[in-house]
Write an enzyme that holds these catalytic residues in place. Structure first.
Site, mmCIF file in Angstrom:
data_model
loop_
_atom_site.group_PDB
_atom_site.id
_atom_site.type_symbol
_atom_site.label_atom_id
_atom_site.label_comp_id
_atom_site.label_asym_id
_atom_site.label_seq_id
_atom_site.Cartn_x
_atom_site.Cartn_y
_atom_site.Cartn_z
ATOM 1 N N LYS A 131 0.861 -1.194 0.000
ATOM 2 C CA LYS A 131 0.000 0.000 0.000
ATOM 3 C C LYS A 131 0.893 1.239 0.000
ATOM 4 O O LYS A 131 1.805 1.352 0.830
ATOM 5 C CB LYS A 131 -0.845 -0.045 1.274
HETATM 6 C C1 E4P Z 1 -8.173 1.198 4.524
HETATM 7 O O1 E4P Z 1 -7.441 0.859 3.656
HETATM 8 C C2 E4P Z 1 -8.082 2.521 5.182
HETATM 9 O O2 E4P Z 1 -6.829 2.696 5.746
HETATM 10 C C3 E4P Z 1 -9.178 2.646 6.197
HETATM 11 O O3 E4P Z 1 -10.391 2.184 5.612
HETATM 12 C C4 E4P Z 1 -9.337 4.036 6.755
HETATM 13 O O4 E4P Z 1 -10.503 4.077 7.556
HETATM 14 P P1 E4P Z 1 -10.795 5.259 8.596
HETATM 15 O O5 E4P Z 1 -11.062 6.504 7.821
HETATM 16 O O6 E4P Z 1 -12.001 4.790 9.363
HETATM 17 O O7 E4P Z 1 -9.558 5.378 9.448
#
Ligand code: E4P
Length: 218
Positions: free
Chosen positions: A83
Site C-alpha cells: 500500500k
Molecule cells: C483502509 O485501507 C483505510 O486505511 C481505512 O479504511 C481508513 O478508515 P478510517 O477513515 O475509518 O480510518
C-alpha cells in the site's frame, strides 16, 4: 463484490475468515500501531489466515524509501499487496513495484482525478475514503460513483475500486449498488450487516410455536 476486513486484529480476522466473510484484509500504520506488535510479524500472521490480498502500507515518503519498504513487505508473503499513499512518490513507487509483479494498493484517494492517476500507474487497487469525505461534509459516495463511471469508460484499466473508510452498512450497500469491486469493512460493520430486528423477532416466534408442539426434529 469482494469483502476485505479493515483491521490488523488477527483474532477478528480469524473469526470472520472462519465464517467465510474474508476475501482479503487491509491494514494501515494506525491499525498496526493499535496491535502493539511489529508490522512484519502481524502481516505474516494475517497472510497465513487468508489467501486473499493483505494490504501492508509503507511509511517512507520518498521514492527510494517506499521501494525498499515495499520490496521488504512483499517478501513477507506472496499475498501481500503493497500500500502506498497517493503522492507523486507513491505513484512512481506504484509503477515500479507493479512492474516487478507486486499488487499495489494506492491509498488516501479523495478525487476521481487521483484515482485515474493510480490506475495509470498500474495499481491493482485504488482506495477512495468515503467516511473521511463524509466527515468534512462532502459526499463520499459521489466519489465512488465518479470513479466507477470513469473506469467503466476505459475497460483497459484493470484497477479495482476498493471502497475504504467505511463507517456503516449503508456505505457498503451504496458501494455495491454502484458496482465497486471491493469494500474494506471494519469488523463491527460486518457484524452490523448481519443484524435485522425482524430476523430476531421472526426466529423467536418460530421457536415459541415449535416449543408448544412438544416435537423435536431428531
Ligand atoms: C483502509 O485501507 C483505510 O486505511 C481505512 O479504511 C481508513 O478508515 P478510517 O477513515 O475509518 O480510518
Amino acid at each position: 463484490m469482494k469483502f476485505f476486513v479493515d483491521t490488523a486484529d488477527v483474532g477478528e480476522i480469524r473469526s470472520l475468515a472462519e465464517a467465510g466473510l474474508v476475501d482479503g484484509v487491509t491494514t494501515n500504520p494506525s491499525l498496526v500501531a493499535r496491535t502493539g506488535r511489529r508490522m512484519a510479524e502481524v502481516i505474516a500472521e494475517i497472510c497465513s489466515i487468508t489467501p486473499g490480498p493483505v494490504s501492508a502500507e509503507v511509511t517512507a515518503t520518498d521514492l527510494e524509501g517506499m521501494l525498499a519498504e515495499g520490496r521488504h513487505l512483499r517478501g513477507i508473503a506472496p499475498n501481500v499487496a503493497v500500500k502506498v499513499p497517493l503522492t507523486e512518490a507513491g505513484l512512481r513507487a506504484c509503477r515500479t513495484l507493479a512492474g516487478e509483479g507486486a499488487q499495489v494498493n494506492v491509498t488516501l484517494c479523495f478525487s476521481p482525478a487521483q484515482a485515474l492517476l493510480a490506475a495509470k500507474a498500474g495499481a491493482a487497487f485504488v482506495s477512495p475514503f468515503v467516511g473521511r469525505l463524509d466527515d468534512v461534509a462532502t459526499d463520499g459516495m459521489r466519489l465512488i460513483a465518479d470513479i466507477v463511471t470513469i473506469f467503466r469508460n476505459y475497460p483497459h484499466l484493470r484497477t479495482e475500486v476498493l471502497v475504504a473508510s467505511v463507517r456503516h452498512p449503508m456505505h457498503l450497500v451504496e458501494a455495491a449498488r454502484l458496482g465497486a469491486h471491493v469494500a474494506t469493512l471494519p469488523p463491527a460493520v460486518i457484524r452490523q450487516l448481519l443484524k435485522h430486528p425482524l430476523t430476531d423477532r421472526g426466529l423467536d416466534a418460530f421457536l415459541a410455536d415449535w416449543k408448544k408442539t412438544g416435537q423435536s426434529i431428531l
